[in-house]
Motif scaffolding. Structure first.
Motif, PDB file in Angstrom:
ATOM      1  N   LYS A  44      43.263  49.400  78.727  1.00 57.20           N
ATOM      2  CA  LYS A  44      42.949  47.966  78.647  1.00 57.20           C
ATOM      3  C   LYS A  44      42.569  47.572  77.223  1.00 57.20           C
ATOM      4  O   LYS A  44      43.110  46.616  76.653  1.00 57.20           O
ATOM      5  N   SER A  45      41.640  48.358  76.647  1.00 56.12           N
ATOM      6  CA  SER A  45      41.208  48.026  75.284  1.00 56.12           C
ATOM      7  C   SER A  45      42.361  48.144  74.300  1.00 56.12           C
ATOM      8  O   SER A  45      42.459  47.381  73.342  1.00 56.12           O
ATOM      9  N   MET A  46      43.254  49.119  74.548  1.00 53.43           N
ATOM     10  CA  MET A  46      44.391  49.313  73.638  1.00 53.43           C
ATOM     11  C   MET A  46      45.266  48.065  73.603  1.00 53.43           C
ATOM     12  O   MET A  46      45.787  47.698  72.548  1.00 53.43           O
ATOM     13  N   PRO A  93      33.445  41.084  71.770  1.00 53.43           N
ATOM     14  CA  PRO A  93      33.496  42.540  71.876  1.00 53.43           C
ATOM     15  C   PRO A  93      32.648  43.082  73.021  1.00 53.43           C
ATOM     16  O   PRO A  93      31.895  42.348  73.665  1.00 53.43           O
ATOM     17  N   GLN A  94      32.808  44.368  73.240  1.00 42.53           N
ATOM     18  CA  GLN A  94      32.147  45.018  74.373  1.00 42.53           C
ATOM     19  C   GLN A  94      30.660  45.226  74.120  1.00 42.53           C
ATOM     20  O   GLN A  94      29.843  44.951  74.977  1.00 42.53           O
ATOM     21  N   ASP A  95      30.339  45.707  72.917  1.00 42.64           N
ATOM     22  CA  ASP A  95      28.961  46.116  72.681  1.00 42.64           C
ATOM     23  C   ASP A  95      28.302  45.229  71.623  1.00 42.64           C
ATOM     24  O   ASP A  95      28.529  45.404  70.426  1.00 42.64           O
ATOM     25  N   ALA A 175      38.300  39.003  75.666  1.00 40.50           N
ATOM     26  CA  ALA A 175      36.947  39.475  75.959  1.00 40.50           C
ATOM     27  C   ALA A 175      37.072  40.872  76.534  1.00 40.50           C
ATOM     28  O   ALA A 175      37.622  41.048  77.614  1.00 40.50           O
ATOM     29  N   ASP A 176      36.621  41.882  75.796  1.00 41.95           N
ATOM     30  CA  ASP A 176      36.780  43.265  76.230  1.00 41.95           C
ATOM     31  C   ASP A 176      35.500  43.748  76.893  1.00 41.95           C
ATOM     32  O   ASP A 176      34.547  44.115  76.222  1.00 41.95           O
ATOM     33  N   GLU A 177      35.481  43.729  78.213  1.00 45.05           N
ATOM     34  CA  GLU A 177      34.297  44.123  78.985  1.00 45.05           C
ATOM     35  C   GLU A 177      33.033  43.559  78.351  1.00 45.05           C
ATOM     36  O   GLU A 177      32.142  44.317  77.959  1.00 45.05           O
ATOM     37  N   PRO A 178      32.924  42.234  78.264  1.00 43.01           N
ATOM     38  CA  PRO A 178      31.849  41.636  77.470  1.00 43.01           C
ATOM     39  C   PRO A 178      30.468  41.797  78.098  1.00 43.01           C
ATOM     40  O   PRO A 178      29.478  41.456  77.455  1.00 43.01           O
TER      41      PRO A 178
HETATM   42 MG   LIG Z   1      37.832  49.778  76.999  1.00 43.17          MG
END
Ligand SMILES: [Mg+2]
Ligand SMILES: Nc1ncnc2c1ncn2[C@@H]1O[C@H](COP(=O)(O)OP(=O)(O)O)[C@@H](O)[C@H]1O
Lengths: 289, 336
Positions: A44-46, A93-95, A175-178
């Motif tokens: 997914k992130s890729m 981003p995620q983090d 939005a990557d696993e926000p």
């Molecule tokens: Mg990911």
């Protein structure tokens, strides 16, 4: 024509045969919210990184197209691609703990791109930042803009990153696993906030998550990814009523229901996973002949 | 408040360090064989002559007694009189200090520019042949010590292709209008760029010899830190905002990646100053280091003491400065 259209995108680790993305196709129409779901490591992130041009150096794209607003990003030279992406896309981003520059105050982290790249005046950019921070319900935006990231909580930082993502009025936000890096108590608020901001600004959103419950609340359509392969592409009502793929059905059965959070759950069975893997590999083989 | 406290603490430990250095140097150079008086008298001097001079310099007293006399002098700003030149040590040392400071700072500037350029170029061209070449070059620069670089530079640019001066600080025939011994600095202030050029051309070779190993260290460490920083999320986020890779490296990554290098440069700069002793000798550069070697050869005890104390003050001062800069650059420490 969709705003973002990915066609047959394949990627692998440099010099290795393992595919990370396998002929991925997906569309995001202007203003649409599309979920991208799949277990951890599905790629997914890729996909998000491929769109934004931030793939790790060890990963190479081996085929396909990423068409953003009519332009194939992969055919552009790096500098031009970056300018285009910067103008039309943004990332939540995620983090939030690692996504802000620790040595710079919050204000410039939101305003710099408006001034440096879009040539706004500093005053306009700062007003814009204040308004956005207020919009993401940050109390005392003035003070927050003068703060350093380490002085703020994770939830606050994610609000700031959301505000920052909307700053240049992008047409598409990824939005990557926000919410995964946040406290459970804050997750719901942040989710609501993203949905509300999206609705108000009419931005298209590619919402990456491994949580179907979240998808059902935020998205209009979704793509299910497994081992870098898109198994299913549906609207949300279709998916939740008549999931097409066995893996999707298993995934649904493994997800707590919005209406019945305490209902019984069945983990995705080994048989389904084995069948899905076989299908992906068979598709790989047929694509190579 | 806490900041002030830590500065005071550092000052105290600095003073203790200096006292320790003073004690050690004082006793060590008196234990080493060699008589300064015998060396300064002409052949055929009588026993009485020796005794008279020994008494004059206080060398007839016991070593602890000599130490007390010396320390009480130092505390009043009197470092004694050089045995060989008969001039006050403080005056001698201060007259040579500017030459060494200018040389060291010039070397530091060259090292930072060279090393920084290597690190930034290597980071910008990650994975290319240029990066590999930079790594090899850094490795070579590191494996050769500064004085060998000095010899290599003398042979190359002094003998083979003589384009730089390799001896002295300034062409002796030039009339110098200077009131201080900071020749390089003063030539700029007086707008005498002709003199500046001559002095810089004399300084460049020894400064480069001192700078090359430090440049390699800076290049390696900064590139390593940059490489790690370039993978961090906020750097990636900056890329998606439309910034060029060069901007991302310089503005997002560099300010955070530079802190470890800064600490190391502080430590290494003191080594570099130590290196001036041999390099100044090699290039006949009239600085403190060259004077130190003469003082040791002549067993000029008060002068050796003065020079060592001055070096110690410079070393600890540099370390203090680095710590303060580090705190000022890092917002997390500044607010703590
Ligand atoms: Mg990911
Ligand atoms: N920096 C990297 N270099 C090489 N492979 C990676 C890297 N990051 C992730 N991968 C691999 O790529 C695949 C997809 O990862 P990713 O897109 O991060 O999954 P997710 O769906 O959890 O976001 C995984 O198999 C992972 O092991």
């Amino acid at each position: 024509m969709s705003f973002l259209s990915i066609r047959n995108l394949s990627a692998r680790l440099k010099g290795r045969p393992d595919q990370i993305l396998r002929r991925v196709s997906l569309e995001v129409a202007a203003g649409e919210v599309r979920g991208l779901v799949g277990e951890s490591g599905a790629g997914k992130s890729m996909i998000g990184k491929a769109i934004l041009g931030t793939l790790p150096q060890s990963v190479e794209i081996t085929g396909g197209q990423i068409i953003l607003d009519g332009t194939d990003l992969l055919s552009l030279p790096t500098a031009q691609r970056r300018t285009l992406i910067g103008a039309k896309c943004a990332l939540i981003p995620q983090d939030p703990l690692t996504a802000l520059n620790p040595s710079r105050r919050i204000g410039p982290q939101i305003t710099n791109r408006l001034v440096d790249i879009l040539h706004w005046t500093r005053a306009d950019a700062e007003k814009r930042a204040r308004d956005l921070l207020a919009e993401v319900q940050i109390p005392d935006p003035e003070r927050v803009m003068r703060s350093y990231p380490h002085e703020l909580s994770g939830g606050m930082r994610q609000r700031i990153l959301i505000a920052s993502a909307f700053a240049a009025e992008p047409k598409l936000i990824i939005a990557d696993e926000p919410t995964t890096a946040l406290d459970v108590t804050v997750q719901k608020q942040i989710l609501k906030l993203i949905a509300a901001m999206q609705a108000r600004h009419g931005t298209a959103l590619l919402f990456v998550t491994h949580d179907l419950g979240v998808v059902s609340k935020v998205c209009q359509s979704l793509s299910v990814l497994y081992a870098g392969y898109v198994l299913e592409d549906s609207t949300i009502p279709d998916f939740f009523h008549t999931p097409k793929h066995p893996y999707s059905r298993a995934l649904l059965a493994a997800t707590p229901k919005y209406t019945d959070p305490d209902g019984s759950l069945t983990p995705v069975s080994d048989a389904v996973i084995a069948a899905t893997r076989a299908e992906v590999e068979a598709a790989d083989r047929s694509a190579h002949v | 408040m806490q900041f002030l406290q830590s500065v005071l603490l550092r000052l105290c430990t600095t003073l203790i360090t200096l006292a320790g250095v003073a004690v050690i140097v004082f006793f060590v150079i008196r234990v080493v064989p060699g008589n300064p008086i015998a060396m300064m008298l002409p052949p055929g001097a009588t026993e009485a002559d020796v005794a008279r001079l020994t008494a004059l310099y206080g060398l007839d007293k016991s070593i602890p007694q000599q130490f007390l006399i010396w320390v009480s002098g130092v505390l009043q700003g009197d470092f004694g009189t050089s045995i060989t030149t008969k001039q006050p040590v403080l005056q001698l040392v201060l007259s040579r200090l500017p030459a060494t400071l200018e040389l060291s700072v010039m070397a530091l500037i060259i090292a930072v520019i060279l090393g920084g350029f290597m690190a930034l170029t290597g980071t910008r061209l990650r994975g290319s042949k240029t990066e590999a070449a930079i790594d090899v070059g850094n490795g070579m620069a590191l494996s050769v010590p500064d004085f060998l670089w000095g010899l290599i530079l003398i042979l190359t640019f002094g003998v083979l292709i003589p384009i730089f001066h390799i001896s002295g600080r300034v062409t002796p025939s030039l009339p110098l209008p200077f009131t201080t011994n900071f020749y390089l600095t003063e030539s700029v202030l007086r707008l005498r760029f002709d003199l500046w050029l001559d002095i810089a051309a004399h300084m460049f070779m020894p400064a480069l010899a001192l700078a090359i190993p430090l440049a390699a260290i800076i290049g390696q460490l900064l590139k390593q830190s940059l490489k790690e920083t370039m993978h961090l999320d906020y750097v990636t986020l900056a890329r998606t905002k439309g910034y060029s890779e060069t901007h991302v490296i310089l503005r997002e990554a560099l300010p955070n990646a530079i802190l470890p290098t800064l600490t190391l440069v502080g430590v290494q700069f003191t080594f570099l100053i130590g290196g001036t002793v041999i390099i100044e000798r090699l290039f006949s550069y009239e600085g403190l280091g060259n004077m130190a070697i003469d003082a040791v050869i002549n067993r000029d005890l008060p002068l050796i003491q003065g020079i060592v104390i001055l070096f110690a003050v410079i070393f600890t001062g540099v370390n203090l400065l680095v710590d303060l800069t580090y705190a000022a650059l890092n917002p997390r420490l500044r607010h703590a």
